[in-house]
Scaffold this motif. Structure first.
Motif, mmCIF file in Angstrom:
data_model
loop_
_atom_site.group_PDB
_atom_site.id
_atom_site.type_symbol
_atom_site.label_atom_id
_atom_site.label_comp_id
_atom_site.label_asym_id
_atom_site.label_seq_id
_atom_site.Cartn_x
_atom_site.Cartn_y
_atom_site.Cartn_z
ATOM 1 N N ILE A 8 -37.478 2.904 -24.801
ATOM 2 C CA ILE A 8 -36.127 3.336 -25.100
ATOM 3 C C ILE A 8 -35.899 4.679 -24.396
ATOM 4 O O ILE A 8 -36.713 5.615 -24.522
ATOM 5 N N TYR A 9 -34.787 4.809 -23.631
ATOM 6 C CA TYR A 9 -34.454 6.033 -22.897
ATOM 7 C C TYR A 9 -33.184 6.649 -23.482
ATOM 8 O O TYR A 9 -32.272 5.930 -23.911
ATOM 9 N N CYS A 10 -33.135 8.000 -23.401
ATOM 10 C CA CYS A 10 -31.971 8.738 -23.867
ATOM 11 C C CYS A 10 -31.675 9.848 -22.841
ATOM 12 O O CYS A 10 -32.550 10.685 -22.567
ATOM 13 N N THR A 11 -30.415 9.874 -22.277
ATOM 14 C CA THR A 11 -30.000 10.914 -21.332
ATOM 15 C C THR A 11 -28.845 11.682 -21.960
ATOM 16 O O THR A 11 -27.842 11.082 -22.388
ATOM 17 N N PHE A 12 -28.983 13.041 -22.024
ATOM 18 C CA PHE A 12 -28.004 13.883 -22.688
ATOM 19 C C PHE A 12 -26.967 14.373 -21.689
ATOM 20 O O PHE A 12 -27.262 14.640 -20.519
ATOM 21 N N ASN A 13 -25.738 14.568 -22.129
ATOM 22 C CA ASN A 13 -24.618 14.984 -21.296
ATOM 23 C C ASN A 13 -24.446 16.498 -21.270
ATOM 24 O O ASN A 13 -23.606 17.001 -20.527
ATOM 25 N N CYS A 14 -25.169 17.211 -22.063
ATOM 26 C CA CYS A 14 -25.105 18.669 -22.081
ATOM 27 C C CYS A 14 -26.512 19.213 -22.067
ATOM 28 O O CYS A 14 -27.476 18.504 -22.336
ATOM 29 N N LYS A 15 -26.561 20.466 -21.749
ATOM 30 C CA LYS A 15 -27.855 21.099 -21.654
ATOM 31 C C LYS A 15 -28.287 21.516 -23.059
ATOM 32 O O LYS A 15 -27.735 22.434 -23.655
ATOM 33 N N CYS A 16 -29.275 20.773 -23.547
ATOM 34 C CA CYS A 16 -29.758 21.070 -24.905
ATOM 35 C C CYS A 16 -31.124 20.442 -25.077
ATOM 36 O O CYS A 16 -31.623 19.734 -24.211
ATOM 37 N N LYS A 17 -31.696 20.702 -26.175
ATOM 38 C CA LYS A 17 -32.989 20.109 -26.519
ATOM 39 C C LYS A 17 -32.714 18.916 -27.432
ATOM 40 O O LYS A 17 -32.296 19.067 -28.580
ATOM 41 N N GLY A 18 -32.904 17.687 -26.911
ATOM 42 C CA GLY A 18 -32.589 16.487 -27.670
ATOM 43 C C GLY A 18 -33.772 15.957 -28.477
ATOM 44 O O GLY A 18 -34.927 16.336 -28.289
ATOM 45 N N SER A 19 -33.437 15.045 -29.393
ATOM 46 C CA SER A 19 -34.451 14.401 -30.247
ATOM 47 C C SER A 19 -34.080 12.942 -30.467
ATOM 48 O O SER A 19 -32.902 12.563 -30.352
ATOM 49 N N MET A 20 -35.099 12.089 -30.787
ATOM 50 C CA MET A 20 -34.885 10.644 -30.977
ATOM 51 C C MET A 20 -35.299 10.252 -32.399
ATOM 52 O O MET A 20 -36.304 10.735 -32.944
ATOM 53 N N TYR A 21 -34.487 9.312 -32.977
ATOM 54 C CA TYR A 21 -34.706 8.857 -34.353
ATOM 55 C C TYR A 21 -34.743 7.334 -34.382
ATOM 56 O O TYR A 21 -34.269 6.663 -33.460
ATOM 57 N N CYS A 32 -28.198 15.711 -29.990
ATOM 58 C CA CYS A 32 -28.331 16.981 -29.257
ATOM 59 C C CYS A 32 -27.261 17.930 -29.772
ATOM 60 O O CYS A 32 -26.122 17.512 -30.031
ATOM 61 N N ASN A 33 -27.608 19.217 -29.889
ATOM 62 C CA ASN A 33 -26.669 20.225 -30.356
ATOM 63 C C ASN A 33 -25.889 20.789 -29.163
ATOM 64 O O ASN A 33 -26.356 21.681 -28.457
ATOM 65 N N CYS A 34 -24.716 20.217 -28.929
ATOM 66 C CA CYS A 34 -23.873 20.659 -27.830
ATOM 67 C C CYS A 34 -22.769 21.568 -28.352
ATOM 68 O O CYS A 34 -22.458 21.577 -29.557
ATOM 69 N N SER A 35 -22.161 22.289 -27.426
ATOM 70 C CA SER A 35 -21.033 23.131 -27.792
ATOM 71 C C SER A 35 -19.881 22.817 -26.844
ATOM 72 O O SER A 35 -20.003 23.058 -25.611
ATOM 73 N N PRO A 36 -18.783 22.293 -27.239
ATOM 74 C CA PRO A 36 -18.547 21.908 -28.644
ATOM 75 C C PRO A 36 -19.412 20.725 -29.076
ATOM 76 O O PRO A 36 -19.988 20.049 -28.252
ATOM 77 N N ALA A 37 -19.487 20.453 -30.422
ATOM 78 C CA ALA A 37 -20.345 19.412 -30.968
ATOM 79 C C ALA A 37 -19.858 18.039 -30.540
ATOM 80 O O ALA A 37 -18.648 17.755 -30.551
ATOM 81 N N LEU A 38 -20.797 17.188 -30.132
ATOM 82 C CA LEU A 38 -20.506 15.815 -29.718
ATOM 83 C C LEU A 38 -21.260 14.835 -30.612
ATOM 84 O O LEU A 38 -22.275 15.170 -31.247
ATOM 85 N N ASP A 39 -20.769 13.579 -30.663
ATOM 86 C CA ASP A 39 -21.395 12.547 -31.499
ATOM 87 C C ASP A 39 -22.726 12.112 -30.915
ATOM 88 O O ASP A 39 -22.889 12.069 -29.678
ATOM 89 N N PRO A 40 -23.712 11.742 -31.803
ATOM 90 C CA PRO A 40 -24.971 11.204 -31.298
ATOM 91 C C PRO A 40 -24.760 9.795 -30.747
ATOM 92 O O PRO A 40 -23.767 9.121 -31.041
ATOM 93 N N CYS A 41 -25.719 9.300 -29.985
ATOM 94 C CA CYS A 41 -25.667 7.940 -29.441
ATOM 95 C C CYS A 41 -26.728 7.088 -30.089
ATOM 96 O O CYS A 41 -27.746 7.600 -30.564
ATOM 97 N N GLY A 42 -26.504 5.749 -30.163
ATOM 98 C CA GLY A 42 -27.446 4.858 -30.803
ATOM 99 C C GLY A 42 -27.484 3.489 -30.167
ATOM 100 O O GLY A 42 -26.580 3.103 -29.428
#
Length: 810
Positions: free
Chosen positions: A46-59, A94-104
């Motif tokens: 499973i791959y996850c690519t973030f749209n903002c510069k942040c430290k992401g996590s997977m659940y 991922c904690n973006c600014s402004p806040a964005l919805d997670p993906c699943g």
């Protein structure tokens, strides 16, 4: 100012627009190396690519569980899934600014479909021109994915045609299609698919004549008699074979086949049974049709074929009545609904009989006890009456069953016995059993054959005590039995102790108690125990057999006592019942002492009375009355006759003292004699005049006259002053005379002893009407007036004279 205001408005609008554009935008994108649908047991990434510069996590899953992902680059992370076994959900945040919805991403895991198998087809003819073919198949194992099934059909002869028919059922796929009678052969195959792929079966050919099936027949309501039923069958297409099945209750179906007739009769059947019927049909070849709807009907009744199973019981506490029991006959014997029972009591001694009709719902009836009576019971239904069943209490002496043994386990009780060693063989045995103390309410019995020596009793309630007996029959009146007691399938110690009542009596106490309730006994009570505790603390147990309900404890010392009881089974002793207290009083012998005191007072009183000579005289009078001695009548004595030769006169001679009298002669007794003249009154009733009312009138030695106070009489009564006893004198036969006294004292003077005599006479008013204390008394030897000498100084009948009276033969 206006320019600044416009600029601020434009900026605000632009900000709102940016915020609206950013609203709903994902903070990342997620995908799988194997796609969203995978096979169970497979592995992928499973791959996850973030749209903002942040430290992401997977659940993973719900609620989300943090997974140990790895970083592919500065914007992408990944996670390796190994051997997936179920559907799962993955998400990235991922904690973006402004806040964005997670993906699943939802991953579905399943299997490839199996090729369909077990394809079967039948052809149901609707009429002579066409039919309907129905095919079903098995789609194999569950793929855990959404499946679709399809059946492909090719008909021969005729135009080659293939039709794909979709099944609406996923568990057991099936399809139906119409065919004409001209079609002889069909070829079918099935296909199943899901998102992982498709699988198809091999083609199967069916000849329609082999799979043809008639339509389901229709049964009309049967017309039944006691031994059979007739019915009609309706079919849309004529068939060559017809099968009827019937049964009663839970029995298995019985087949009856015929050659496709429309009307049929089924026999033999049993009377008064509810029969169920169903039918199916078949062409000369092909398949049997489906079973018709089941219909039911009762056969008619017949008279009962066998006598009832009758038994009896006598109440242990009441031998004035006898209760007769009978079992409800099964339907094969009763052959109908029992509407009433008929019971007859016949007394062979008097030849009388009494017949009673009893409700069909009754199972027992109480009749007056009769030592020699016969009781006969019949059952009656609408068609007739059963043979008689007879019981009798008139039994001859017979050998009882031998060696009756009881063996109980957790559920059943086995009763066994040996045949009696007699020349005559038994004709039958009867085994009865019931809970102890409840014979009339829960009596059960079973009749056994002559060769039976064992029976297993089922349905015994646990923790209940049963008793019973084995009866052996040699003939209808030659019966004997052997009883058994203390039977229980499972036991425990009693749940409570007996309730006791005590009654102290002197130096003993009587204890009574009742049986424990059945639900507290725990089985068969084998003994009771009384515990007696004295005030000093000593404890004394008393063991009593289970059959007893009262016990007396003797020789108790004075003091306070406590008492309680327990009951015991074979499994142990139960808890104590309530404690009662009582008191034993000191033995005072109050009644005995009181009796002795009363007797002592009576003896002392009698002793004191006997010290008085007057009392002695009175008791001697009583003794003389009891002895009924004959006392001479003074009126008929020689002396009285000589003294009354002249009418109205008494001739008395005074004897002067003589110095020459011997010492043996006693001194003369001076007696005051009063002679009263007769009066013209009825003298038949004696007149008693108390000496206290007599005037003190005396006669001097010169014989001076005195005043006459009482009528003259010829009856003389006297008391001897020196005598110790008296003699009772009968009243003169002359009824014209009255009685008075000749006293040794003056008529007006009473001595102290005479006063005591008068008082004592008044005390004894309960003696006979002729008062013995005022009757003439004679003391000493045999005193007769013929031997009495009276010397008086004056013989004038109108005066009192002093006389010298002596008895020559004292």
């Amino acid at each position: 100012m206006a320019t600044m205001s416009q600029t601020w408005s434009i900026f605000t609008a632009f900000t709102l627009l940016v915020m609206q554009l950013c609203a709903g935008k994902k903070s990342c994108s997620i995908w799988s190396s194997a796609g969203p649908v995978v096979q169970r047991g497979s592995s992928f990434t499973i791959y996850c690519t973030f749209n903002c510069k942040c430290k992401g996590s997977m659940y993973s899953d719900h609620p989300p569980t943090l997974q140990s992902h790895k970083e592919l680059n500065s914007t992408t992370i990944y996670f390796n899934v190994v051997n997936i076994t179920k559907n799962r959900t993955y998400s990235c945040k991922c904690n973006c600014s402004p806040a964005l919805d997670p993906c699943g991403l939802d991953i579905s895991a399943g299997y490839l479909p199996d090729p369909p198998k077990n394809i079967s087809c039948i052809c149901k003819l609707k009429n002579k021109e066409s039919g309907v073919v129905s095919c079903t198949w098995n789609r194999g194992r569950d793929t855990y994915l959404s499946n679709n099934s399809m059946l492909w059909v090719r008909t021969v002869p005729g135009k080659h045609k293939e039709d794909g028919l979709h099944s609406n059922r996923t568990d057991r796929p099936s399809v139906s299609f119409s065919v004409s009678r001209s079609v002889q052969l069909i070829s079918v195959w099935a296909q199943t698919g899901n998102r992982l792929g498709y699988a198809a079966s091999s083609p199967i050919n069916f000849t329609l004549s082999d799979i043809v099936m008639p339509s389901t027949p229709v049964l009309h309501q049967p017309n039944c008699f006691s031994r059979g039923c007739s019915m009609k069958v309706k079919q849309s297409v004529e068939t060559q074979h017809l099968e009827i099945q019937y049964k009663t209750g839970e029995q298995t179906w019985t087949a009856y086949r015929d050659q496709g007739v429309q009307d049929l009769s089924i026999s033999p059947l049993e009377p008064y049974r509810l029969y169920h019927f169903r039918a199916r049909s078949k062409f000369s070849n092909g398949l049997w049709s489906e079973w018709s709807t089941s219909i039911s009907s009762w056969t008619q009744e017949e008279a009962p074929v066998k006598e009832l199973d009758v038994w009896y019981a006598e109440a242990a506490s009441d031998f004035t009545s006898l209760r007769v029991y009978w079992k409800e006959a099964n339907i094969s014997i009763s052959r109908g609904k029992i509407i009433e029972y008929k019971l007859r009591i016949y007394n062979p001694d008097s030849g009388s009989e009494n017949v009673t009709n009893i409700s069909g719902n009754a199972r027992n009836y109480s009749v007056p006890f009769c030592a020699n009576c016969d009781v006969t019971v019949w059952a009656r239904n609408s068609k007739g009456i059963s043979p008689p069943a007879r019981v009798t209490t008139r039994y001859m002496e017979a050998k009882p069953p031998l060696g009756v043994r009881v063996k109980a386990d957790n559920d059943n009780v086995t009763i066994s016995w040996r045949m009696p060693e007699t020349a005559a063989l038994p004709t039958a045995y009867v085994l009865e059993w019931y809970p102890e103390g409840h014979k009339l309410e829960e009596l059960k019995w079973i009749r056994l054959g002559r060769n039976d020596t064992q029976f297993v009793i089922t349905g015994i309630k646990r923790f209940k005590c049963y008793v019973g007996a084995v009866y052996v029959y040699y003939s209808e009146s030659s019966v004997n039995r052997t009883t058994f007691t203390g039977v229980a399938t499972m036991e425990s110690a009693p749940g409570a102790g007996p309730l006791v009542q005590e009654k102290p009596e002197g130096n003993k106490v009587k204890v009574t108690w009742m049986e424990l309730p059945r639900d507290q006994r725990g089985g068969c009570i084998i003994k009771y125990t009384i515990y007696l505790k004295s005030n000093s603390g000593s404890l004394q147990p008393y063991s009593i057999p289970a059959s007893e309900r009262t016990y007396t404890i003797h020789d108790l010392s004075p003091g306070f006592y406590s008492l309680w009881m327990t009951a015991s089974t074979a499994k142990g002793e139960g808890p104590a019942g309530q404690t009662v207290k009582f008191f034993i009083q000191q033995e005072t012998q109050l009644s005995f002492l009181l009796l002795c005191g009363i007797i002592s007072l009576i003896v002392l009183f009698l002793f004191c009375l006997c010290q008085s000579s007057t009392v002695k005289q009175r008791f001697w009078v009583l003794f003389q009355c009891i002895m009924l001695d004959v006392v001479p009548d003074p009126a008929n004595s020689k002396w009285a006759k000589e003294c009354t030769r002249e009418k109205g006169k008494i001739n008395l001679q005074l004897q002067l003292s003589n110095p020459s009298v011997t010492e043996d002669e006693r001194e003369p007794v001076l007696v005051d004699v009063e002679e009263l003249p007769k009066q013209n009154i009825d003298t038949s009733t004696p007149t008693n005049v108390s000496p206290q009312h007599i005037p003190q009138t005396d006669l001097s030695s010169e014989g001076s006259p005195a005043t006459l106070l009482y009528p003259m009489t010829t009856y003389i009564k006297s008391f001897s002053q020196d005598s110790d006893s008296s003699n009772h004198t009968h009243t003169s036969e002359d009824t014209n005379t009255s009685a008075d006294y000749i006293s040794s004292h003056g008529p007006g003077i009473m001595s102290e002893e005479e006063q005591e005599n008068e008082e004592f006479a008044e005390m004894l008013v309960f003696f006979p009407s002729h008062n013995i204390f005022i009757e003439p008394l004679a003391f000493g030897g045999k005193l007769t007036l013929d031997a009495v000498k009276i010397n008086c100084s004056d013989s004038d009948h109108n005066s009192l004279v002093r006389c010298n009276l002596s008895e020559n033969n004292f």
